[in-house]
Design a protein around this motif. Structure first.
Motif, short mmCIF file in Angstrom:
data_model
loop_
_atom_site.label_atom_id
_atom_site.label_comp_id
_atom_site.label_asym_id
_atom_site.label_seq_id
_atom_site.Cartn_x
_atom_site.Cartn_y
_atom_site.Cartn_z
N THR A 171 35.36 92.59 128.44
CA THR A 171 36.58 92.54 127.67
C THR A 171 36.26 91.82 126.40
O THR A 171 36.38 92.07 125.17
CB THR A 171 37.82 91.90 128.36
N HIS A 172 35.35 90.76 126.39
CA HIS A 172 34.83 90.01 125.31
C HIS A 172 33.48 89.22 125.72
O HIS A 172 32.97 89.22 126.89
CB HIS A 172 35.91 89.11 124.81
N LEU A 173 32.97 88.48 124.61
CA LEU A 173 31.63 87.93 124.80
C LEU A 173 31.74 86.20 125.09
O LEU A 173 31.01 85.75 124.47
CB LEU A 173 30.67 88.38 123.63
N HIS A 174 32.65 86.05 126.04
CA HIS A 174 32.35 84.52 126.45
C HIS A 174 31.41 84.71 127.67
O HIS A 174 31.59 85.61 128.44
CB HIS A 174 33.59 84.06 126.68
N ALA A 175 30.76 83.75 127.78
CA ALA A 175 29.90 83.66 129.02
C ALA A 175 30.43 83.71 130.50
O ALA A 175 30.00 84.33 131.32
CB ALA A 175 29.11 82.65 129.08
N ASP A 176 31.86 83.31 130.42
CA ASP A 176 32.34 83.40 131.82
C ASP A 176 32.82 84.97 132.08
O ASP A 176 33.28 85.33 133.04
CB ASP A 176 33.48 82.46 132.05
N HIS A 177 32.61 85.79 131.01
CA HIS A 177 33.00 87.05 131.27
C HIS A 177 31.88 87.87 131.14
O HIS A 177 31.99 89.11 131.62
CB HIS A 177 34.22 87.44 130.08
N PHE A 178 30.79 87.72 130.54
CA PHE A 178 29.67 88.43 130.39
C PHE A 178 28.37 87.94 130.96
O PHE A 178 27.64 88.64 130.86
CB PHE A 178 29.61 89.31 129.05
N ARG A 221 43.73 88.98 120.70
CA ARG A 221 43.64 87.84 119.98
C ARG A 221 42.86 86.65 120.80
O ARG A 221 43.66 85.96 121.41
CB ARG A 221 44.84 87.34 119.19
N HIS A 222 41.62 86.61 120.77
CA HIS A 222 40.88 85.57 121.39
C HIS A 222 39.64 85.47 120.60
O HIS A 222 38.84 86.57 120.45
CB HIS A 222 40.74 86.16 122.85
N ALA A 223 39.43 84.36 120.20
CA ALA A 223 38.04 84.11 119.35
C ALA A 223 36.74 83.90 120.27
O ALA A 223 36.69 83.16 120.82
CB ALA A 223 38.41 82.82 118.50
N GLY A 282 42.22 90.64 129.65
CA GLY A 282 41.19 89.89 129.22
C GLY A 282 41.68 88.53 128.85
O GLY A 282 42.90 88.01 129.33
N ASP A 283 41.05 87.66 128.06
CA ASP A 283 41.50 86.52 127.56
C ASP A 283 42.28 86.60 126.01
O ASP A 283 41.51 87.46 125.29
CB ASP A 283 40.62 85.42 127.32
N THR A 284 43.66 86.22 126.18
CA THR A 284 44.04 86.49 124.99
C THR A 284 45.61 85.79 124.77
O THR A 284 46.33 85.65 125.90
CB THR A 284 44.46 87.73 124.48
ZN LIG Z 1 37.20 83.97 126.67
#
Ligand SMILES: [Zn+2]
Length: 188
Positions: A4-11, A86-88, A111-113
């Motif tokens: 979903t997005h490129l934060h370490a807890d997700h990828f 909407r998640h930076a 995902g996160d948003t």
């Molecule tokens: Zn995140």
């Protein structure tokens, strides 16, 4: 693999999946479908974690495919459709809608948003919508239960299931919500 997005807890776990595949002599290629910039961020994470690891020759190929807004990516088993949210995270973040090619069943994951009407489109007609329920009260870049409650009736899904609750959200009155827990298994 869908990201979903490129934060370490997700990828970040992909780094260890690749290393595990190397040590187990994996031969099945790995396709990672993620936001624009996934290949660069994955290589940076590999090098930060295990210097030199991006140069290693393996028995399998890691192929990276980038999400394109509301454009389906399909295999013979499923179709994935990304909706920007909407998640930076240093790159666009997405909710993902995944349809089983055989059964036709459909799930979506926020995902996160923080709240965005894009979630209405992602969730529409799904059998299951997994939605972040991070906070009790509004907080930037994440979903909160107060805001989600005001939009809840607009979500056209058969089953709304909260996931990723913070300690403060877990202390809220959750009696009207369905909340995921570790090792939960669902069939759709
Ligand atoms: Zn995140």
């Amino acid at each position: 693999m869908l990201v979903t997005h490129l934060h370490a807890d997700h990828f970040g776990g992909i780094v260890f999946l690749i290393l595990d595949g190397q040590f187990r002599r994996r031969t099945i290629d790995l396709t990672v479908v993620g936001p624009p910039g996934t290949e660069r961020r994955l290589n940076e994470a590999m090098e930060a974690s295990f210097p030199g690891s991006t140069e290693v020759k393996r028995r399998f190929v890691v192929r990276v495919v980038e999400h394109r807004e509301r454009t389906a990516w399909a295999t013979h088993r499923f179709t994935a459709l990304p909706f920007e949210v909407r998640h930076a995270a240093g790159a666009p973040s997405y909710a993902l809608r995944v349809k089983n090619a055989e059964s036709g069943s459909c799930i979506a994951y926020s995902g996160d948003t923080e709240w965005t009407d894009a979630l209405l489109d992602a969730a529409q007609g799904t059998d299951l919508f997994l939605c972040e329920g991070y906070a009790h009260h509004p907080v930037r870049w994440h979903m909160d239960l107060t805001t989600l409650q005001t939009h809840r009736h607009r979500l056209e899904t058969r089953h709304l299931l909260l996931t990723r609750l913070s300690p403060t959200a877990l202390e809220a009155d959750l009696s009207t919500w369905d909340v995921a827990h570790d090792a939960l298994t669902l069939t759709v």
